[in-house]
Enzyme design. Structure first.
Site, PDB file in Angstrom:
ATOM      1  N   LEU A   1       0.851  -1.192   0.000  1.00  0.00           N
ATOM      2  CA  LEU A   1       0.000   0.000   0.000  1.00  0.00           C
ATOM      3  C   LEU A   1       0.890   1.247   0.000  1.00  0.00           C
ATOM      4  CD1 LEU A   1      -2.814   1.374   0.357  1.00  0.00           C
ATOM      5  CD2 LEU A   1      -2.520   1.120   2.825  1.00  0.00           C
TER       6      LEU A   1
ATOM      7  N   GLY B   1       2.288   7.646   2.755  1.00  0.00           N
ATOM      8  CA  GLY B   1       2.490   6.751   3.890  1.00  0.00           C
ATOM      9  C   GLY B   1       1.246   6.769   4.754  1.00  0.00           C
ATOM     10  N   SER B   2       1.256   7.645   5.785  1.00  0.00           N
ATOM     11  CA  SER B   2       0.052   7.782   6.622  1.00  0.00           C
ATOM     12  C   SER B   2      -1.139   8.165   5.751  1.00  0.00           C
ATOM     13  CB  SER B   2       0.269   8.863   7.683  1.00  0.00           C
ATOM     14  OG  SER B   2       1.356   8.514   8.507  1.00  0.00           O
TER      15      SER B   2
ATOM     16  N   ARG C   1      22.528 -11.291  38.089  1.00  0.00           N
ATOM     17  CA  ARG C   1      23.542 -10.229  38.192  1.00  0.00           C
ATOM     18  C   ARG C   1      23.681  -9.752  39.640  1.00  0.00           C
ATOM     19  NH1 ARG C   1      28.107  -7.993  36.251  1.00  0.00           N
ATOM     20  NH2 ARG C   1      28.121  -5.718  36.489  1.00  0.00           N
TER      21      ARG C   1
ATOM     22  N   GLN D   1      17.792  -1.187  30.424  1.00  0.00           N
ATOM     23  CA  GLN D   1      18.303  -0.513  31.629  1.00  0.00           C
ATOM     24  C   GLN D   1      18.664  -1.530  32.714  1.00  0.00           C
ATOM     25  OE1 GLN D   1      18.800   2.661  31.428  1.00  0.00           O
ATOM     26  NE2 GLN D   1      19.465   3.074  33.515  1.00  0.00           N
TER      27      GLN D   1
ATOM     28  N   GLY E   1      25.271  -1.779  31.383  1.00  0.00           N
ATOM     29  CA  GLY E   1      26.176  -1.680  30.221  1.00  0.00           C
ATOM     30  C   GLY E   1      26.033  -2.874  29.287  1.00  0.00           C
TER      31      GLY E   1
ATOM     32  N   GLU F   1       1.792  -0.340   9.794  1.00  0.00           N
ATOM     33  CA  GLU F   1       0.326  -0.459   9.734  1.00  0.00           C
ATOM     34  C   GLU F   1      -0.371   0.704  10.444  1.00  0.00           C
ATOM     35  OE1 GLU F   1      -1.492  -4.259   9.768  1.00  0.00           O
ATOM     36  OE2 GLU F   1       0.375  -5.291   9.293  1.00  0.00           O
TER      37      GLU F   1
ATOM     38  N   SER G   1       1.534   5.500  15.677  1.00  0.00           N
ATOM     39  CA  SER G   1       0.753   5.738  16.904  1.00  0.00           C
ATOM     40  C   SER G   1      -0.148   6.966  16.735  1.00  0.00           C
ATOM     41  CB  SER G   1       1.689   5.961  18.096  1.00  0.00           C
ATOM     42  OG  SER G   1       2.300   4.743  18.450  1.00  0.00           O
TER      43      SER G   1
HETATM   44  C1  LIG Z   1       9.763  -2.272   8.614  1.00  0.00           C
HETATM   45  C2  LIG Z   1       8.553  -1.738   7.932  1.00  0.00           C
HETATM   46  C3  LIG Z   1       7.667  -2.623   7.334  1.00  0.00           C
HETATM   47  C4  LIG Z   1       6.548  -2.129   6.635  1.00  0.00           C
HETATM   48  N1  LIG Z   1       5.744  -3.017   5.972  1.00  0.00           N
HETATM   49  C5  LIG Z   1       4.779  -2.530   5.140  1.00  0.00           C
HETATM   50  C6  LIG Z   1       4.039  -3.402   4.267  1.00  0.00           C
HETATM   51  O1  LIG Z   1       4.231  -4.631   4.270  1.00  0.00           O
HETATM   52  N2  LIG Z   1       3.138  -2.849   3.411  1.00  0.00           N
HETATM   53  C7  LIG Z   1       2.901  -1.519   3.360  1.00  0.00           C
HETATM   54  O2  LIG Z   1       2.077  -1.096   2.569  1.00  0.00           O
HETATM   55  N3  LIG Z   1       3.567  -0.657   4.200  1.00  0.00           N
HETATM   56  C8  LIG Z   1       4.507  -1.134   5.070  1.00  0.00           C
HETATM   57  N4  LIG Z   1       5.217  -0.269   5.877  1.00  0.00           N
HETATM   58  C9  LIG Z   1       4.946   1.157   5.801  1.00  0.00           C
HETATM   59  C10 LIG Z   1       4.305   1.753   7.050  1.00  0.00           C
HETATM   60  O3  LIG Z   1       2.986   1.338   7.180  1.00  0.00           O
HETATM   61  C11 LIG Z   1       4.493   3.272   6.961  1.00  0.00           C
HETATM   62  O4  LIG Z   1       5.862   3.541   7.173  1.00  0.00           O
HETATM   63  C12 LIG Z   1       3.642   4.019   7.966  1.00  0.00           C
HETATM   64  O5  LIG Z   1       2.288   3.913   7.633  1.00  0.00           O
HETATM   65  C13 LIG Z   1       4.014   5.512   8.057  1.00  0.00           C
HETATM   66  O6  LIG Z   1       4.138   6.110   6.808  1.00  0.00           O
HETATM   67  P1  LIG Z   1       5.451   6.986   6.491  1.00  0.00           P
HETATM   68  O7  LIG Z   1       6.620   6.131   6.811  1.00  0.00           O
HETATM   69  O8  LIG Z   1       5.346   7.513   5.113  1.00  0.00           O
HETATM   70  O9  LIG Z   1       5.437   8.167   7.531  1.00  0.00           O
HETATM   71  P2  LIG Z   1       4.663   9.580   7.365  1.00  0.00           P
HETATM   72  O10 LIG Z   1       3.263   9.354   6.965  1.00  0.00           O
HETATM   73  O11 LIG Z   1       5.498  10.487   6.532  1.00  0.00           O
HETATM   74  O12 LIG Z   1       4.685  10.115   8.856  1.00  0.00           O
HETATM   75  C14 LIG Z   1       5.776  10.846   9.433  1.00  0.00           C
HETATM   76  C15 LIG Z   1       5.332  11.323  10.806  1.00  0.00           C
HETATM   77  O13 LIG Z   1       4.222  12.241  10.671  1.00  0.00           O
HETATM   78  C16 LIG Z   1       3.144  11.789  11.456  1.00  0.00           C
HETATM   79  N5  LIG Z   1       1.878  12.093  10.797  1.00  0.00           N
HETATM   80  C17 LIG Z   1       1.537  11.891   9.500  1.00  0.00           C
HETATM   81  N6  LIG Z   1       0.270  12.276   9.271  1.00  0.00           N
HETATM   82  C18 LIG Z   1      -0.212  12.748  10.445  1.00  0.00           C
HETATM   83  C19 LIG Z   1      -1.450  13.290  10.871  1.00  0.00           C
HETATM   84  N7  LIG Z   1      -2.484  13.422  10.037  1.00  0.00           N
HETATM   85  N8  LIG Z   1      -1.590  13.671  12.160  1.00  0.00           N
HETATM   86  C20 LIG Z   1      -0.561  13.516  13.023  1.00  0.00           C
HETATM   87  N9  LIG Z   1       0.653  13.003  12.698  1.00  0.00           N
HETATM   88  C21 LIG Z   1       0.813  12.613  11.426  1.00  0.00           C
HETATM   89  C22 LIG Z   1       3.357  10.272  11.582  1.00  0.00           C
HETATM   90  O14 LIG Z   1       2.671   9.732  12.679  1.00  0.00           O
HETATM   91  C23 LIG Z   1       4.870  10.198  11.727  1.00  0.00           C
HETATM   92  O15 LIG Z   1       5.235  10.450  13.038  1.00  0.00           O
HETATM   93  C24 LIG Z   1       6.305  -0.737   6.600  1.00  0.00           C
HETATM   94  C25 LIG Z   1       7.188   0.144   7.247  1.00  0.00           C
HETATM   95  C26 LIG Z   1       8.306  -0.333   7.877  1.00  0.00           C
HETATM   96  C27 LIG Z   1       9.258   0.646   8.517  1.00  0.00           C
END
Ligand SMILES: Cc1cc2nc3c(=O)[nH]c(=O)nc-3n(C[C@H](O)[C@H](O)[C@H](O)COP(=O)(O)OP(=O)(O)OC[C@H]3O[C@@H](n4cnc5c(N)ncnc54)[C@H](O)[C@@H]3O)c2cc1C
Length: 382
Positions: free
Chosen positions: A125, A131-132, A268, A337, A341, A364, A367
């Site tokens: 996706l 991303g978000s 420990r 913690q 060390g 997915e 937070s």
């Molecule tokens: C190891 C790993 C495995 C993954 N596996 C998959 C997978 O199998 N398939 C897939 O599709 N994706 C996958 N992902 C992607 C993952 O779901 C996204 O990284 C995640 O949804 C966040 O998107 P982004 O990294 O673009 O961060 P961004 O969307 O750029 O967010 C950056 C920051 O801004 C904040 N933010 C963004 N929008 C808002 C808002 N409206 N309000 C408040 N805060 C906000 C976020 O919370 C975050 O702190 C994976 C990611 C990782 C790291």
């Protein structure tokens, strides 16, 4: 209310734990350091039924539910979160999307080998610019003779390099925004479809996280999954279940970190006694155990609701995912913690848990996004 597990569920926990301790534990640091994807254990995971836990036997699955699924992911992740996320992305994202929204033909063709574990799945996706805000998907699928032509790139796809089957979202009708996103089933080897860059990660290093690239990838119409324009909405439904698996991933890692810290605290010695005799350490362990227990209750409640299947459990799965992943980060921090060390040193288990758990607050839905989802449900907003 009944908080106990059935005999069968306890048996499942024992067998997954035995498998994880015997077949995964001896290799975790070697896999972690080399970013080695543990392909060699995929057949064993399949044999245990862990690649098709939540799918009916008629499609090659184990015919179990989300409670059993959480048990399995929790136990795998207690030993190695990388294996937990490999199994989670395969089951509740890729295979479940096809199982829930596929035609009978698609289910027979894809769910059966995926659930039997002869094929591995991934789910794409996320994109570099979406991303978000996954509704901002840019990958396109335009009608082409007898099917669709896909162009674009996905990022952060778990299992991207090793998957035989990929469910990917692409824009089919740009003018209607997120209602114009559709899902497609891709198969390894289809011309124009290939994995791209493999990410070098902080944690969960034995899992594969990769780009997935579509360049003039022509697929027949039969590869569209679900209704045209419903790919984004269906993805949100898939994420309701997927988030329970990320909660289970965090829960297992928190449990593993807690057990390691407890064992170390008893061994420990400083100032002539075990550090577990110091109240400061005891309080840490007490807080860790209490938070893990609360996280476990939220996670199994969401799984129980998913098994009831009579309503969406969007709020409950987001709450489980949010709370458990943040608990996992706190617990892994406190566990390190307790190790002092030695917590910083790779010969001890604490540092790996510390690195691995962080993904849970991001994957997915971060937070922050979970809080948005929960608040929308509380306030009755769309
Ligand atoms: C190891 C790993 C495995 C993954 N596996 C998959 C997978 O199998 N398939 C897939 O599709 N994706 C996958 N992902 C992607 C993952 O779901 C996204 O990284 C995640 O949804 C966040 O998107 P982004 O990294 O673009 O961060 P961004 O969307 O750029 O967010 C950056 C920051 O801004 C904040 N933010 C963004 N929008 C808002 C808002 N409206 N309000 C408040 N805060 C906000 C976020 O919370 C975050 O702190 C994976 C990611 C990782 C790291």
């Amino acid at each position: 209310m009944d908080f106990s597990f059935t005999d069968e569920q306890q048996q499942l926990r024992r067998s997954v734990r035995e498998f994880a301790e015997a077949e995964i534990a001896p290799h975790i640091m070697e896999w972690d350091e080399a970013s080695h994807f543990p392909q060699e254990i995929i057949p064993q995971l399949a044999k245990l039924g862990l690649l098709g836990l939540i799918f009916p036997e008629e499609y090659g699955g184990a015919g179990l539910g989300y409670v059993e699924y959480v048990i399995a992911i929790e136990e795998l992740s207690r030993v190695d979160g990388s294996v937990g996320i490999i199994v989670a992305a395969h089951n509740s994202l890729c295979t479940n999307h096809i199982y829930k929204f596929g035609t009978e033909e698609q289910k027979k063709k894809y769910v059966t080998p995926l659930a039997q574990g002869t094929k591995l799945g991934c789910w794409s996706l996320t994109e570099p610019e979406a991303g978000s805000d996954a509704g901002g998907t840019r990958t396109t699928a335009v009608p082409a003779e007898g099917g669709w032509l896909l162009n674009g790139a996905k990022t952060f796809t778990t299992n991207g390099h090793y998957a035989d089957v990929c469910v990917a979202m692409a824009v089919t009708d740009r003018e209607v925004g997120s209602h114009g996103i559709s899902a497609f089933i891709l198969e390894k080897g289809m011309p124009g479809f290939k994995p791209g860059k493999k990410e070098n990660k902080l944690g969960l290093r034995a899992s594969d996280t990769s780009e997935v690239i579509f360049s003039d990838c022509r697929v027949p119409s039969a590869q569209m999954l679900g209704e045209r324009g419903k790919g984004f909405i269906n993805s949100l439904q898939i994420l309701d279940g997927g988030r329970i698996s990320i909660a289970a991933l965090g829960l297992g890692m928190a449990q593993g970190a807690f057990e390691a810290a407890t064992k170390y605290a008893k061994q420990r010695k400083q100032f002539g006694k075990s550090i577990s005799d110091f109240q400061a350490i005891q309080f840490k362990l007490a807080d860790m155990a209490t938070e893990i227990d609360a996280a476990r209750l939220l996670t199994y409640r969401a799984a129980w609701l998913a098994d009831k299947g009579d309503a969406r459990m969007t709020k409950e799965s987001s709450m489980a995912k949010l709370y458990t992943s943040e608990v996992a980060v706190r617990v892994a921090n406190e566990a390190l913690q307790v190790f002092g060390g030695y917590g910083f040193i790779k010969d001890y288990p604490a540092e790996k848990f510390y690195r691995d758990v962080k993904l849970c607050t991001i994957g997915e839905g971060t937070s922050e996004i979970q809080r948005l989802v929960i608040a929308r449900q509380l306030l009755g907003k769309k």
